[in-house]
Write a protein that holds these residues in place. Structure first.
Motif, PDB file in Angstrom:
ATOM      1  N   VAL A   1       0.935  -1.154  -0.038  1.00 52.55           N
ATOM      2  CA  VAL A   1      -0.029  -0.249   0.067  1.00 52.55           C
ATOM      3  C   VAL A   1       0.765   1.041  -0.119  1.00 52.55           C
ATOM      4  O   VAL A   1       1.731   1.286   0.609  1.00 52.55           O
ATOM      5  CB  VAL A   1      -0.813   0.071   1.156  1.00 52.55           C
TER       6      VAL A   1
ATOM      7  N   GLU B   1      -4.727   1.645  -2.606  1.00 51.21           N
ATOM      8  CA  GLU B   1      -5.585   0.620  -2.948  1.00 51.21           C
ATOM      9  C   GLU B   1      -6.484   0.338  -1.581  1.00 51.21           C
ATOM     10  O   GLU B   1      -6.260   1.079  -0.499  1.00 51.21           O
ATOM     11  CB  GLU B   1      -4.757  -0.630  -2.938  1.00 51.21           C
ATOM     12  N   ARG B   2      -7.441  -0.565  -1.623  1.00 50.64           N
ATOM     13  CA  ARG B   2      -8.227  -0.653  -0.690  1.00 50.64           C
ATOM     14  C   ARG B   2      -7.554  -1.377   0.170  1.00 50.64           C
ATOM     15  O   ARG B   2      -7.001  -2.404   0.125  1.00 50.64           O
ATOM     16  CB  ARG B   2      -9.756  -1.463  -1.144  1.00 50.64           C
ATOM     17  N   THR B   3      -7.700  -0.948   1.644  1.00 52.01           N
ATOM     18  CA  THR B   3      -7.167  -1.552   2.695  1.00 52.01           C
ATOM     19  C   THR B   3      -8.258  -2.331   3.564  1.00 52.01           C
ATOM     20  O   THR B   3      -9.590  -2.114   3.571  1.00 52.01           O
ATOM     21  CB  THR B   3      -6.490  -0.572   3.592  1.00 52.01           C
ATOM     22  N   SER B   4      -7.863  -3.284   4.474  1.00 48.27           N
ATOM     23  CA  SER B   4      -8.677  -4.008   5.341  1.00 48.27           C
ATOM     24  C   SER B   4      -9.191  -2.941   6.336  1.00 48.27           C
ATOM     25  O   SER B   4      -8.681  -2.173   6.652  1.00 48.27           O
ATOM     26  CB  SER B   4      -7.860  -5.259   6.074  1.00 48.27           C
ATOM     27  N   ALA B   5     -10.347  -3.457   6.561  1.00 46.30           N
ATOM     28  CA  ALA B   5     -11.088  -2.750   7.493  1.00 46.30           C
ATOM     29  C   ALA B   5     -10.521  -2.863   8.880  1.00 46.30           C
ATOM     30  O   ALA B   5     -10.816  -2.152   9.770  1.00 46.30           O
ATOM     31  CB  ALA B   5     -12.607  -3.077   7.618  1.00 46.30           C
TER      32      ALA B   5
ATOM     33  N   TRP C   1     -11.856   2.319  11.110  1.00 42.51           N
ATOM     34  CA  TRP C   1     -12.336   2.171   9.814  1.00 42.51           C
ATOM     35  C   TRP C   1     -13.764   2.742   9.717  1.00 42.51           C
ATOM     36  O   TRP C   1     -14.152   3.439   8.817  1.00 42.51           O
ATOM     37  CB  TRP C   1     -12.256   0.730   9.341  1.00 42.51           C
TER      38      TRP C   1
ATOM     39  N   ASN D   1     -13.984   6.448   3.352  1.00 41.89           N
ATOM     40  CA  ASN D   1     -13.613   5.185   2.969  1.00 41.89           C
ATOM     41  C   ASN D   1     -13.745   4.860   1.299  1.00 41.89           C
ATOM     42  O   ASN D   1     -12.872   4.082   0.726  1.00 41.89           O
ATOM     43  CB  ASN D   1     -14.304   4.028   3.588  1.00 41.89           C
ATOM     44  N   ALA D   2     -14.870   5.413   0.740  1.00 40.34           N
ATOM     45  CA  ALA D   2     -15.007   5.267  -0.545  1.00 40.34           C
ATOM     46  C   ALA D   2     -13.953   6.063  -1.563  1.00 40.34           C
ATOM     47  O   ALA D   2     -13.549   5.519  -2.442  1.00 40.34           O
ATOM     48  CB  ALA D   2     -16.285   6.078  -1.031  1.00 40.34           C
ATOM     49  N   LYS D   3     -13.151   6.920  -0.972  1.00 41.30           N
ATOM     50  CA  LYS D   3     -12.090   7.651  -1.547  1.00 41.30           C
ATOM     51  C   LYS D   3     -10.864   7.082  -1.059  1.00 41.30           C
ATOM     52  O   LYS D   3      -9.818   7.410  -1.529  1.00 41.30           O
ATOM     53  CB  LYS D   3     -12.337   9.225  -1.373  1.00 41.30           C
ATOM     54  N   ARG D   4     -10.812   6.211   0.049  1.00 41.22           N
ATOM     55  CA  ARG D   4      -9.544   5.821   0.555  1.00 41.22           C
ATOM     56  C   ARG D   4      -8.881   6.552   1.231  1.00 41.22           C
ATOM     57  O   ARG D   4      -7.466   6.702   1.194  1.00 41.22           O
ATOM     58  CB  ARG D   4      -8.871   4.675  -0.276  1.00 41.22           C
TER      59      ARG D   4
END
Length: 122
Positions: free
Chosen positions: A2, A26-30, A53, A74-77
């Motif tokens: 990441v 990139e998307r990360t774990s909650a 999160w 979270n949608a935009k990380r």
């Protein structure tokens, strides 16, 4: 791997405001919390703020409570740090971080951003 990319730093007069942003590649774990640290010249890196999160839990260093607000989209990380009533002693390089599950100041950090300079002038 990441990558965290900070933006929004700059020069501001004492009493002014800045908003820092940090976008994850990139998307990360909650499971991860996101946070901010800072390092002033000649000093060790210190915890500033963190958020979990779901944004249901936040934590702030005593030195910034009531002046700084951390938030995330979270949608935009992306995580944000709204800094108001800035003081000379807030001058530092600010680093974004992914913390291992908790918002505590001593939570291990798995990923760091490259840092963004914040300079507060009198």
């Amino acid at each position: 791997q990441v990558q965290l990319v900070e933006s929004g730093g700059g020069l501001v007069q004492a009493g002014g405001s800045l908003r820092l942003s940090c976008a994850a590649s990139e998307r990360t774990s909650a499971w991860y919390a996101m946070g901010w640290f800072r390092q002033a010249p000649g000093k060790e890196r210190e915890f500033v703020a963190a958020i979990n999160w779901s944004a249901s839990s936040t934590n702030y260093a005593d030195s910034v409570k009531g002046r700084f607000t951390i938030s995330r989209d979270n949608a935009k990380r992306t995580v944000y740090l709204q800094m108001n009533s800035l003081k000379l002693e807030d001058t530092a390089v600010y680093y974004c971080a992914l913390l291992r599950g908790k918002v505590d100041a001593d939570t291990p950090v798995d990923y760091w951003g490259q840092g963004t300079q914040v300079t507060v002038s009198s």
